[in-house]
Design a protein around this motif. Sequence first.
Motif, PDB file in Angstrom:
ATOM      1  N   GLY A  70       6.481  -0.023  -7.213  1.00 29.06           N
ATOM      2  CA  GLY A  70       6.297   1.384  -7.554  1.00 29.06           C
ATOM      3  C   GLY A  70       6.574   1.767  -8.985  1.00 29.06           C
ATOM      4  O   GLY A  70       5.935   2.650  -9.529  1.00 29.06           O
ATOM      5  N   THR A  94       0.831  -1.202   0.000  1.00 30.02           N
ATOM      6  CA  THR A  94       0.000   0.000   0.000  1.00 30.02           C
ATOM      7  C   THR A  94       0.870   1.259   0.000  1.00 30.02           C
ATOM      8  O   THR A  94       0.366   2.376   0.068  1.00 30.02           O
ATOM      9  N   LEU A  95       2.199   1.030  -0.073  1.00 38.46           N
ATOM     10  CA  LEU A  95       3.175   2.132  -0.120  1.00 38.46           C
ATOM     11  C   LEU A  95       3.065   3.097   1.059  1.00 38.46           C
ATOM     12  O   LEU A  95       3.338   4.288   0.945  1.00 38.46           O
ATOM     13  N   SER A  96       2.617   2.575   2.162  1.00 35.03           N
ATOM     14  CA  SER A  96       2.562   3.431   3.353  1.00 35.03           C
ATOM     15  C   SER A  96       3.810   3.207   4.187  1.00 35.03           C
ATOM     16  O   SER A  96       4.768   2.587   3.738  1.00 35.03           O
ATOM     17  N   THR A 141       9.166  -3.093  -1.618  1.00 26.32           N
ATOM     18  CA  THR A 141       8.922  -1.643  -1.650  1.00 26.32           C
ATOM     19  C   THR A 141       9.130  -1.065  -3.035  1.00 26.32           C
ATOM     20  O   THR A 141       8.330  -0.263  -3.515  1.00 26.32           O
ATOM     21  N   GLN A 149       7.722   7.178  -3.818  1.00 26.23           N
ATOM     22  CA  GLN A 149       6.911   6.566  -4.872  1.00 26.23           C
ATOM     23  C   GLN A 149       5.446   6.985  -4.771  1.00 26.23           C
ATOM     24  O   GLN A 149       4.758   7.104  -5.774  1.00 26.23           O
ATOM     25  N   GLN A 150       5.023   7.211  -3.537  1.00 27.78           N
ATOM     26  CA  GLN A 150       3.650   7.675  -3.322  1.00 27.78           C
ATOM     27  C   GLN A 150       3.454   9.077  -3.906  1.00 27.78           C
ATOM     28  O   GLN A 150       2.463   9.358  -4.553  1.00 27.78           O
ATOM     29  N   SER A 209       9.407   4.418  -0.079  1.00 28.12           N
ATOM     30  CA  SER A 209       7.980   4.176  -0.217  1.00 28.12           C
ATOM     31  C   SER A 209       7.226   5.489  -0.415  1.00 28.12           C
ATOM     32  O   SER A 209       6.401   5.624  -1.330  1.00 28.12           O
ATOM     33  N   ASN A 210       7.577   6.467   0.407  1.00 35.74           N
ATOM     34  CA  ASN A 210       6.912   7.777   0.315  1.00 35.74           C
ATOM     35  C   ASN A 210       7.209   8.474  -1.013  1.00 35.74           C
ATOM     36  O   ASN A 210       6.336   9.122  -1.588  1.00 35.74           O
TER      37      ASN A 210
END
Lengths: 456, 456
Positions: free
Chosen positions: B369, B79-81, B365, B453-454, B450-451
């Motif tokens: 993405g 969920t890329l969190s 991770t 990519q978000q 991760s962030n």
Amino acid sequence: MNVPVSFRVSALFCVLFCPRMAKLQAVFSLRHMLVMSLALNVGLIMRMFPDSDETLANDAVEAGVNSKRETHVVQKSTTLSGVNSTSADRPGRRERVINLDHGDPTMYEGYWRQMGEKTTITIPGWQSLSYISDMTNVCWFLVPEFAEEVVRLHQVVGNAVTEDRHIVVGTGSSQLILAALYALSSPDAAEPISVVSAAPYYSSYPSMVDYQKSRLYKWAGDAESFNKDGPYIELVTSPNNPDGLLRRSVVNRSQGLLIHDLAYYWPQYTPITSPSDHDLSLFTVSKSTGHAGMRIGWALVKDRKVAEKMTRFIELNTIGVSKDSQLRAAKVLKAVSDGCQQGESSFFKHSYKLMAGRWKLLRATVEYGGLFSLPQFCPSFCTFFGQETEPQPAFLWLRCEGEIEDCEGFLRKHKIISRGGKHFGGSPKLTRISMLDTQETFLDFIERLSNIQQIK
Amino acid sequence: MNVPVSFRVSALFCVLFCPRMAKLQAVFSLRHMLVMSLALNVGLIMRMFPDSDETLANDAVEAGVNSKRETHVVQKSTTLSGVNSTSADRPGRRERVINLDHGDPTMYEGYWRQMGEKTTITIPGWQSLSYISDMTNVCWFLVPEFAEEVVRLHQVVGNAVTEDRHIVVGTGSSQLILAALYALSSPDAAEPISVVSAAPYYSSYPSMVDYQKSRLYKWAGDAESFNKDGPYIELVTSPNNPDGLLRRSVVNRSQGLLIHDLAYYWPQYTPITSPSDHDLSLFTVSKSTGHAGMRIGWALVKDRKVAEKMTRFIELNTIGVSKDSQLRAAKVLKAVSDGCQQGESSFFKHSYKLMAGRWKLLRATVEYGGLFSLPQFCPSFCTFFGQETEPQPAFLWLRCEGEIEDCEGFLRKHKIISRGGKHFGGSPKLTRISMLDTQETFLDFIERLSNIQQIK
């Protein structure tokens, strides 16, 4: 100023540089001088430390400084017979090769054994994993505890100004010499910068400077005869290795960059007359406390850019310096400073006595024979001891007298390994002998010297 | 042979070099592959060490390999969190600069803490005063206990032939690279010998070779494009830094002299397929056990004369290598060998799991993405673990996909410090990131990736 050396077979005090003694020499015969100087010396040393504790008294016995033992030793020396009964009991000692080529400081082991747990260090397996010690410091691999103890020790001993200096730690001072050459030379220069040192110079300098065949710097020999224009680097070793004399730069031109190698500027070797105050000075635990196996040296550097370049050199050379040894060195330096501040049985006092005992025994052995001669030194007021002391270098710079032209070769025939004068840019009539080996080896050496003179 | 890298955003198994997987790719969609590979991998790793003891289970939790934690992590990653609740609690973590420029092996600290007293060393103040360790050895400053443990560890791990080899110890393997260059070059050569390495090569090689501006050797760049006649030295790093691939020499001419830098040829990083058997190989504790602060490396050298010249180099460079660190390294290597021979919870097993956990988390991770891609590796049979394992390098050689041409610069904007591809003779679309930092930093890095990519 490079002070010339007197090698005359004379009394303990330097005749050439102490005018009041020159007159005396004319009045007394050689034997008179010898006896008088020995007596004077015993008294001097014994008076110097009147309230020695038991530990130090034991050291003194070991070193041959105790008055009873002293009489015994002098008697033995003057009859040129054996020196040490313990030594005499060891089988094969007369045939053994006595290797005093290196300045291996094993002499100090006894003291550190006596200190017991004080300098024992325990390092857990999880400690010091990182390359990094302190990224805020110019020298990012410098362990802060070690840096603190370096500053404190210099303050306690009074042998170097540390204010406004950057500390760069090295894997021994050898690495720091190379780092300093790198830092002081320019990659854009049309030709390599000349590196000089006044002869007799440390025998490793020429190889250290030239072994990489660098286009940054090159060895240019004896500073006394250096007459090339333009920039140069002068290595100033004071007290000097091999001869123990105090040194200043000799070239003295405007474009000179100086590296002061002060490995021996400690109270056991020479009077501390004032804090050294140079642009770039080098020190090492190998010679200050005797921990050569640690491979820890340090530089005091005025110019931040020079310190940065030295750090960069060590980064490319070894990516820093052993943290284990820095931590251990910090503990040892702390013990030395504590000892100096707390009481009588300081490391330097003990070491001074050891060296004094050795030099006295040596003079008593050599000066009677006439085959060899020793350098002579003037006493000066030592600010650390608070009284006059005499230089007693870590190396004996021995001269063979008469027809012996190759002193190293002559001693080698008698199974004494030394380093001949030519390695130091000097005369083969001279040779360098370590004064820092174990007591056993030192006494064997004294006995061998004594026997050689008997044979002759 | 220099194996090319596949950076496709695909499953965990290397599609290019594992033909049986290539067919599968055609059948399943990207998402199917991702989910399947992650599930497969969790199972694989959990099956690999079915009888992990409690300590190792704790490590596994820490590393994100434990099955419950794994599910949690994968869910979070997909969920890329954020990744880590502990991490989330730390104030300022989102703004912190995450420096993964250096390969500082602090990851290993946890393991060595768990080992408690096993590798604690106590060094009394009187120990290791002498420069000398063993005058009968070619490398006279090599501490015998350390040499013994080096031989034993290679035998236990099976990663290097030690018979008929001389061991030369160095202040890290950096010093040994320089010593080897010195030993393999000729002072009488008409011009400096060319030193090459296949790109992407260790970023420090060019500076290390050229910083002294030596007339003995000079950096000549990428080995792949080297076409000069005559002698040359090729640095072969295997597994390679930065990309983790196994390497052989690529120039392959008659006058080539090879230096094998095998710092990463240990079971936690790559399958041990056979004992390395070269003329001159280099290893270091910095990467094998994580003790970078010790500055201890060693060379296995076939030719006695080369070992002698390397020893001479270190003599002139630093007059030997810290005995304290050699003794400490001996104790650590002994503990590692003992652990391997005595039971399940060996250092390498623990470290393998840590690395496996990190790489899995990273792949989970990144691969979802589409902004970055990772190198892909084939598994091989590891003789040390007795089963197939996959390479999981000490560095991530990350590629920025799409329009991002400067991957290092892109990450820097997001406060991740890495080392860009151009430093390694490679493309700026790639950058090197340490996988060996602390768990906290690693998890912050994963969260930051991760962030990023978000945001995109």
